[in-house]
Scaffold this active site. Sequence first.
Site, PDB file in Angstrom:
ATOM      1  N   ARG A  18       0.833  -1.209   0.000  1.00 26.32           N
ATOM      2  CA  ARG A  18       0.000   0.000   0.000  1.00 26.32           C
ATOM      3  C   ARG A  18       0.867   1.259   0.000  1.00 26.32           C
ATOM      4  O   ARG A  18       0.542   2.245  -0.661  1.00 26.32           O
ATOM      5  CB  ARG A  18      -0.956  -0.031   1.192  1.00 26.32           C
ATOM      6  CG  ARG A  18      -2.098  -1.050   0.953  1.00 26.32           C
ATOM      7  CD  ARG A  18      -2.752  -1.469   2.252  1.00 26.32           C
ATOM      8  NE  ARG A  18      -3.901  -2.336   2.041  1.00 26.32           N
ATOM      9  CZ  ARG A  18      -3.848  -3.645   1.753  1.00 26.32           C
ATOM     10  NH1 ARG A  18      -2.670  -4.256   1.610  1.00 26.32           N
ATOM     11  NH2 ARG A  18      -4.958  -4.353   1.589  1.00 26.32           N
ATOM     12  N   ASP A  70      -4.012 -15.594   7.133  1.00 23.12           N
ATOM     13  CA  ASP A  70      -2.696 -16.058   6.683  1.00 23.12           C
ATOM     14  C   ASP A  70      -1.980 -16.908   7.731  1.00 23.12           C
ATOM     15  O   ASP A  70      -0.932 -17.494   7.444  1.00 23.12           O
ATOM     16  CB  ASP A  70      -1.823 -14.855   6.307  1.00 23.12           C
ATOM     17  CG  ASP A  70      -2.348 -14.141   5.066  1.00 23.12           C
ATOM     18  OD1 ASP A  70      -3.064 -14.772   4.261  1.00 23.12           O
ATOM     19  OD2 ASP A  70      -2.058 -12.939   4.901  1.00 23.12           O
ATOM     20  N   ARG A 102      -4.305 -24.038   0.598  1.00 27.47           N
ATOM     21  CA  ARG A 102      -3.577 -24.259   1.859  1.00 27.47           C
ATOM     22  C   ARG A 102      -4.220 -25.316   2.750  1.00 27.47           C
ATOM     23  O   ARG A 102      -3.528 -25.897   3.598  1.00 27.47           O
ATOM     24  CB  ARG A 102      -3.406 -22.937   2.614  1.00 27.47           C
ATOM     25  CG  ARG A 102      -2.377 -22.050   1.945  1.00 27.47           C
ATOM     26  CD  ARG A 102      -2.156 -20.737   2.672  1.00 27.47           C
ATOM     27  NE  ARG A 102      -1.050 -20.021   2.040  1.00 27.47           N
ATOM     28  CZ  ARG A 102      -0.849 -18.718   2.132  1.00 27.47           C
ATOM     29  NH1 ARG A 102      -1.688 -17.962   2.819  1.00 27.47           N
ATOM     30  NH2 ARG A 102       0.187 -18.158   1.548  1.00 27.47           N
TER      31      ARG A 102
END
Length: 439
Positions: free
Chosen positions: A32, A326, A357
């Site tokens: 960002r 995550d 995942r």
Amino acid sequence: MSEQSSATLHLNAGGSLQGHVRVPGDKSISHRALLFGAIAEGKTRIEGLLPAEDPLSTAACLRSMGVEVSEIRAGEPVLVQGVGLDGFQEPGDVLDCGNSGTTMRLMLGLLAGRSERHFVLTGDSSLRGRPMRRVAEPLSQMGATIHGRKGGNFAPLAVLGQRLHGATIHTPVASAQVKSALLLAALTAEGATTVIEPAQSRDHSERMLRAFGAQLEVSGPERTVVTVTPGASLRGQTVVVPGDISSAAFWLVAGAITPGADLTVENVGLNPSRTGILEVLEQMGARITVLNERDVAGEPVGDLRVTHGPLKAFSIDGDIIPRLVDEIPVLAVAACHAEGISTIRGAEELRVKETDRLAVMARQLGAMGARIEEFEDGMAITGVTPLKGSAVDSETDHRVAMSLAVAALSATGDTSLARPGAAAVSYPNFWDDLARLRC
Ligand code: S3P
């Protein structure tokens, strides 16, 4: 200790972990800072930017569109010379986003409104298999034209810049990448745009856009409604990037499960939209203390000390999932060391990350003897289950590579990890830090 080869890494079992570690800069905030600096007026100075493959992909794309970004070197500030909200040049070639979903999705939002310019975005084989319709479809509600493979869902993607109009958009998933793409598109649209999320995702874009001078309001239950009113230009800033809690998570779990461990992870970003991992570790009875809490450039930061102790199973579902999305691979490792059955539900998003995942962790941790039942939207893991050293594979996923390294620490017998280099996507010094902290 460990020997690294390009193909496999030998990880010795046994020993403990002691000392202090400073994890690299937050990946989400690093992307960002580069992107917002690029569309601001004047210079942005970024301290602590993550010098890893994913932010390098963002910087390379920006340079291809005429933005000056200084060389990214560990420990040195990065300077971005902003070109203003509509200053990107049409690139002469395809924009390569590498492995980075954040780069591709946020850039879609930034480029969709650049009228009369044409952009093509691609990435590695993992990224070319990740869904992009979740961004392209809501952007089309603002007037965007984005084409791609399989009905516009997969890269390579072609963006035909258009003048956009504001809209009220309910996003289909709680995804900061989708939300941020829409907020960026909204900056130059005609009229205000409101984005409504099903649950709050990380809010780094909202915080940083406001600091750059955007007109942005956050409201609604749990801060899930964000409105951007266009018109304000952004001004270059100094951004100080805190350490990434998603990288700290590997040390927090390693410290919690390794007998005799005592680790302090310094300068960790503690934004509440990211601290789900701390709540789960607390639920498990992990011994974690937050020290030296402070505010750094609009983001809460602290040091985290973790020591080894017995752990209990955990159960997660619902609104906490985006706040630790995550960290689920390494939580699966923690669950193997916790008494009882840990359950993870509502985590179907893990199937569309850098790898699937849920499947990859079930397969790789399963190879080490973990007892995992895989569901469409999560998994159940039975502990305490002693893990055994095995031949495992990151399957090219950075978070899987580091999670398996944590699992290998307390396994009986050595582990060989194929494709360890994946860690460089978010934590290039992970293997050096691991070697240094082992005792
Ligand atoms: C990110 C948002 C999350 C996260 C990713 C980084 C971001 O993805 O998994 O690693 O920087 O906005 P989603 O937006 O797909 O949930």
